[in-house]
Design a protein around this motif. Structure first.
Motif, PDB file in Angstrom:
ATOM      1  N   VAL A 161     -88.623  86.381 -58.477  1.00 15.21           N
ATOM      2  CA  VAL A 161     -89.726  85.818 -59.253  1.00 15.21           C
ATOM      3  C   VAL A 161     -90.994  85.819 -58.407  1.00 15.21           C
ATOM      4  N   LYS A 163     -88.326  92.253 -61.273  1.00 13.48           N
ATOM      5  CA  LYS A 163     -87.277  92.030 -62.281  1.00 13.48           C
ATOM      6  C   LYS A 163     -86.007  92.779 -61.911  1.00 13.48           C
ATOM      7  N   ASN A 186     -90.394  86.816 -64.648  1.00 12.07           N
ATOM      8  CA  ASN A 186     -90.442  87.257 -63.254  1.00 12.07           C
ATOM      9  C   ASN A 186     -91.850  87.195 -62.665  1.00 12.07           C
TER      10      ASN A 186
END
Length: 271
Positions: free
Chosen positions: A138, A133, A166
């Motif tokens: 991701v 994050k 994420n």
């Protein structure tokens, strides 16, 4: 409206990055899921080597859809703090290769003791997710044999507990078949809210053999139709697994796999 964007595991075409690129271009595929090339896994690349890869890909009009990293394919009882260094290295490679997606796994756990390790797995993946994050990346958790997330229920436990944009799911129909899990509707319906990326291969419950999409028990056509109805916009990454005795499955096997998934998809919405 849905949109399917084709990508592929180039190392299932050949070990050579040049040949991977050549075959992708032949089929008009603009994206590569980078797992290995020239006999070297992505996690072992230096940052300078990754920059050289990026230049070669850009020169040929190919982009990276995701890093096919091996992160999480280690024993759950590993030295996690030390392992974080490798994870952070892979994040930097993702930045260099200009992709936001990194495929990960949920650790090898002792057989029949998966539930015992639920908290440990979620704690470790939560840490990965927090770092991702901060890096605006991701993580894509892939269901896989022998790891904690080998079945749909445990994948759901991970994704719902962490519940972060994420950390999303790579949905692999064949891998569920190899774990004796019903792909559709069971696994798909349980995980559909988390699916952001799909691996395209199929497999048989009877003997575990892997085939092209639509020829076995992975219900790939049903998955594709369900994704359309959901308005899925994302990558279908071709992972033939048709000849693992070679450095790559070969251009011919890749073409068979590509033609098979094309047959399952209407032209509308395709790239």
């Amino acid at each position: 409206m849905y949109k399917f964007i084709f990508s592929a595991f180039g190392d299932e075409i050949a070990s050579s990055l040049d040949e991977q690129i050549e075959v992708l271009k032949k089929h008009g595929i603009e994206y590569l899921e980078f797992r290995s090339a020239n006999g070297k896994n992505i996690a072992d690349y230096t940052e300078n080597e990754a920059k050289e890869v990026l230049k070669k890909l850009k020169d040929n009009g190919v982009k990276v859809s995701a890093i096919g990293s091996p992160i999480g394919k280690v024993d759950v009882n590993c030295d996690f703090e030390k392992y974080l260094e490798l994870f952070k290295h892979v994040l930097q490679l993702a930045h260099i290769l200009e992709t936001k997606y990194i495929r990960i796994f949920s650790f090898y756990v002792p057989e029949s003791e998966e539930e015992k390790y639920t908290d440990d797995v979620i704690e470790r993946l939560s840490k990965f997710t927090e770092i991702a994050k901060r890096e605006n990346l991701v993580l894509l958790h892939e269901n896989e044999k022998e790891i904690y997330g080998s079945n749909a229920e445990r994948c759901f436990k991970i994704l719902s507990a962490i519940n972060s944009p994420n950390l999303r799911a790579t949905f692999d129909p064949a891998n569920f078949v190899l774990c004796k899990v019903e792909v559709y509707p069971h696994a798909f319906e349980l995980l559909k809210d988390y699916i952001e990326y799909v691996h395209i291969k199929d497999a048989k419950f009877s003997d575990g053999s892997v085939t092209v999409a639509g020829e076995s028990d992975g219900r790939v056509k049903d998955v594709i139709e369900a994704l359309k109805k959901m308005g899925f916009y994302g990558f279908l990454s071709i992972e033939p697994h048709l000849n693992n005795n070679l450095p790559g499955g070969g251009p011919e096997n890749f073409e068979k796999a590509y033609r098979a998934i094309k047959k399952l998809i209407d032209e509308e919405g395709e790239i």
